[in-house]
Design a protein around this motif. Structure first.
Motif, short mmCIF file in Angstrom:
data_model
loop_
_atom_site.label_atom_id
_atom_site.label_comp_id
_atom_site.label_asym_id
_atom_site.label_seq_id
_atom_site.Cartn_x
_atom_site.Cartn_y
_atom_site.Cartn_z
N LEU A 41 -10.69 -5.82 6.08
CA LEU A 41 -9.70 -4.73 6.22
C LEU A 41 -10.18 -3.56 7.21
O LEU A 41 -9.38 -3.39 8.19
CB LEU A 41 -9.14 -4.25 5.04
N GLY A 42 -11.50 -3.50 7.23
CA GLY A 42 -12.18 -2.55 8.18
C GLY A 42 -12.12 -2.99 9.38
O GLY A 42 -11.85 -2.22 10.28
N LEU A 43 -12.27 -4.26 9.68
CA LEU A 43 -12.49 -4.87 10.90
C LEU A 43 -10.90 -4.80 11.63
O LEU A 43 -10.68 -4.67 12.73
CB LEU A 43 -12.93 -6.25 11.13
N GLY A 44 -9.88 -5.08 10.70
CA GLY A 44 -8.54 -5.02 11.14
C GLY A 44 -8.09 -3.58 11.73
O GLY A 44 -7.59 -3.24 12.53
N LEU A 45 -8.54 -2.43 10.86
CA LEU A 45 -8.57 -0.98 11.33
C LEU A 45 -9.09 -0.76 12.70
O LEU A 45 -8.26 0.00 13.50
CB LEU A 45 -9.22 -0.26 10.23
N THR A 46 -10.05 -1.22 13.09
CA THR A 46 -10.67 -1.22 14.46
C THR A 46 -9.94 -2.12 15.54
O THR A 46 -10.18 -1.65 16.65
CB THR A 46 -12.18 -1.44 14.56
N MET A 47 -9.42 -2.88 15.20
CA MET A 47 -8.87 -4.04 16.15
C MET A 47 -7.38 -3.75 16.56
O MET A 47 -6.90 -4.16 17.43
CB MET A 47 -9.18 -5.41 15.85
N LEU A 48 -6.68 -3.61 15.41
CA LEU A 48 -5.30 -3.45 15.53
C LEU A 48 -4.74 -1.87 16.07
O LEU A 48 -5.68 -1.01 16.02
CB LEU A 48 -4.50 -3.64 14.17
N ASP A 49 -3.39 -1.91 16.35
CA ASP A 49 -3.01 -0.63 17.01
C ASP A 49 -2.72 0.28 15.75
O ASP A 49 -2.71 -0.03 14.64
CB ASP A 49 -1.75 -0.88 17.77
N ALA A 50 -2.37 1.50 16.17
CA ALA A 50 -2.36 2.66 15.41
C ALA A 50 -1.15 2.37 14.09
O ALA A 50 -1.08 2.89 13.07
CB ALA A 50 -1.85 3.91 15.89
N SER A 51 -0.17 1.65 14.60
CA SER A 51 1.27 1.32 13.71
C SER A 51 1.04 0.53 12.48
O SER A 51 1.37 0.82 11.65
CB SER A 51 2.22 0.72 14.64
N ALA A 52 -0.29 -0.34 12.62
CA ALA A 52 -0.55 -1.21 11.49
C ALA A 52 -1.92 -0.53 10.66
O ALA A 52 -2.04 -1.07 9.53
CB ALA A 52 -1.01 -2.65 11.95
N ARG A 53 -2.33 0.55 11.14
CA ARG A 53 -3.49 1.17 10.54
C ARG A 53 -3.02 1.46 9.12
O ARG A 53 -3.85 1.41 8.12
CB ARG A 53 -4.12 2.22 11.16
N PRO A 54 -1.96 2.16 8.84
CA PRO A 54 -1.59 2.84 7.53
C PRO A 54 -1.24 1.60 6.29
O PRO A 54 -1.91 1.81 5.31
CB PRO A 54 -0.32 3.30 7.64
N VAL A 55 -0.77 0.52 6.89
CA VAL A 55 -0.81 -0.56 5.97
C VAL A 55 -2.08 -1.24 5.58
O VAL A 55 -2.25 -1.41 4.50
CB VAL A 55 0.17 -1.71 6.71
#
Length: 486
Positions: A41-55
């Motif tokens: 999930l931490g890698l996802g936070l760095t790779m995805l855009d801001a709209s997906a970060r809250p999820v």
């Protein structure tokens, strides 16, 4: 929250942690697995855009809660005394809660400090013969025998119920000796509860004294068994569990006293914080009082910090406090009833109250009917699943009882305060309060003794559901086709 939101509301973070902790009751996760999920999930936070970060952030919090809940359940399931079943030793115990007396025995929650040569701190249930019960906070010496709790019988599983409280053994003793009192914060709570028990109903005896103690301190054991059964059948049993109304009146009373004394508002809020904390300590860790205490304390802190208050955040944080300590609480009937009722008040009561607008009902009566109806409907499935019983007269019973609840709580605390200053005045206030207590007991007896007050069979419940559905459909059709009252 929509996918395009850049942030999540504050209560969503607390709710995610609560959800993760509750999931530990379904399946447990190891630290390694939780850490691996966290890395992903931490890698996802760095790779995805801001709209997906809250999820992703909410998911990470849910995983953290899942790991914490698993660790807490492992700790609660450990027992040293379970390996000493059918063994008798001299023990040292601390009474951690009020005694419950049945027709056959006295049962007391206790923490075992010594069992023979073993030094430990394990929660157990102490069974004693009928007679004098040990005081809460007392340190006891007794020769105890370790037994397993009773297995499931006639639909009641005592062993599973106690396990959810971290209790795995029952200690039986024929006699006990009081050798001291516990100290620290727990000892302060014991002394505070004892002082409140003496001062909220001076001069009252029997049923009236028991009613005041039941409503103010949640001590339903002070009432006779037949009256408790009437409270259950009438749908008024929730009055014997400390609720948010009690905490609100405590805070409001302190703020009003500060205003009368001319104290600044910030000092009144600090005093309200202290009063709420003291009341929660005196009553004990009941789900409803912990939830209300957290909400009240956060409300005062929000005012002191000049921050807006979010009732959903307060509710979720109260649940988080309870579940973080004991994830099994999510399976507890008191937890489910308390949080389901409050969530229903937030969501459904305003809508139902809007339906009643314009009808010739006093505002307070309409509000009482709305709350009783919504809470009765929402908690009915929980009552059936937990107790196989549903009260049918909840709405009229609560509408009649509600006007007396607030005055009873207010007069109980006024009596305690007056007793400190001038004891005869406290006795006079308590005498007046006894009439409100008698009125509440009368409401429970009136509605609880009516035929069909409570459904306890599957066929009866099915008949009630069919009739309620038919009446609801007819009422909805009439409401849609008839002109609105003005």
């Amino acid at each position: 929250m929509t996918p395009t939101d850049a942030h999540a509301p504050p209560h969503a973070f607390a709710a995610a942690l609560c959800l993760g902790i509750a999931c530990a009751n379904l399946t447990r996760v190891s630290f390694a697995a939780a850490a691996l999920l966290g890395v992903v999930l931490g890698l996802g936070l760095t790779m995805l855009d801001a709209s997906a970060r809250p999820v992703l952030l909410l998911s990470a919090l849910a995983v953290a809660g899942w790991w914490w809940g698993s660790a807490r359940l492992e700790a609660l399931d450990r027992s040293v005394l379970l390996g000493h079943v059918d063994t008798s030793e001299r023990s040292l115990l601390v009474v951690t809660g009020p005694a419950r007396t049945s027709r056959f025995q006295v049962r007391v929650p206790a923490q075992v400090r010594r069992f023979g040569r073993l030094r430990l701190r394990e929660t157990a249930l102490l069974e004693l013969p009928l007679g004098r019960a040990p005081p809460q906070g007392g340190v006891l010496e007794a020769v105890t025998t370790v037994r397993r709790p009773r297995p499931k019988k006639d639909g009641f599983d005592e062993r599973a119920l106690l396990r959810r409280q971290g209790i795995h053994v029952v200690l039986r003793a024929d006699r006990w000796t009081l050798v001291g009192r516990r100290g620290g914060l727990a000892g302060f709570a014991d002394r505070l509860r004892a002082a409140l028990t003496r001062s909220i109903a001076p001069g009252l005896h029997g049923e009236r004294r028991g009613m005041v103690q039941g409503v103010v301190l949640g001590n339903e054991q002070a009432l006779p068994e037949n009256l408790r059964n009437r409270f259950r059948a009438s749908g008024l049993y929730h009055l014997l569990a400390v609720s948010g109304q009690n905490v609100a009146l405590v805070a409001a009373g302190v703020l009003a006293l500060a205003w009368l004394l001319g104290l600044p508002r910030w000092l009144g809020q600090v005093s309200a914080l202290g009063a709420i904390g003291s009341y929660v300590l005196a009553v004990g860790p009941q789900p409803s009082v912990v939830r209300a205490g957290v909400a009240g304390a956060l409300g005062s802190l929000a005012w002191l910090a000049a921050r807006p208050a979010d009732r959903w955040y307060f509710l979720c944080l109260g649940g988080l406090v309870l579940l973080a300590w004991n994830p099994y609480d999510v399976l507890d009937a008191g937890f489910q009833l308390s949080f389901a009722a409050v969530a229903a008040i937030f969501v459904l009561v305003p809508r139902f109250a809007g339906v009643l607008d314009g009808y010739p009902l006093p505002r307070k009566l309409a509000a009482a009917i709305a709350v009783a109806t919504v809470c009765g409907l929402v908690t009915a499935p929980i009552l059936w699943l937990q107790f196989h019983a549903v009260p049918l007269l909840t709405v009229p019973a609560n509408a009649m009882a509600e006007p007396a609840v607030g005055p009873l709580i207010f007069l109980a605390f006024a009596s305690a305060l007056a007793t400190l200053v001038f004891p005869p005045a406290g006795t006079a206030v308590a005498w007046l309060n006894g009439w409100f207590a008698a009125y509440l007991a009368g409401c429970a007896r009136l509605f609880g003794s009516l035929p069909g007050a409570q459904v306890r069979s599957g066929r009866g419940l099915l008949a009630v559901l069919v009739l309620a559905t038919a009446c609801g459909a007819y009422a909805w059709r009439r409401w849609q086709t008839s002109p609105r009252p003005t």
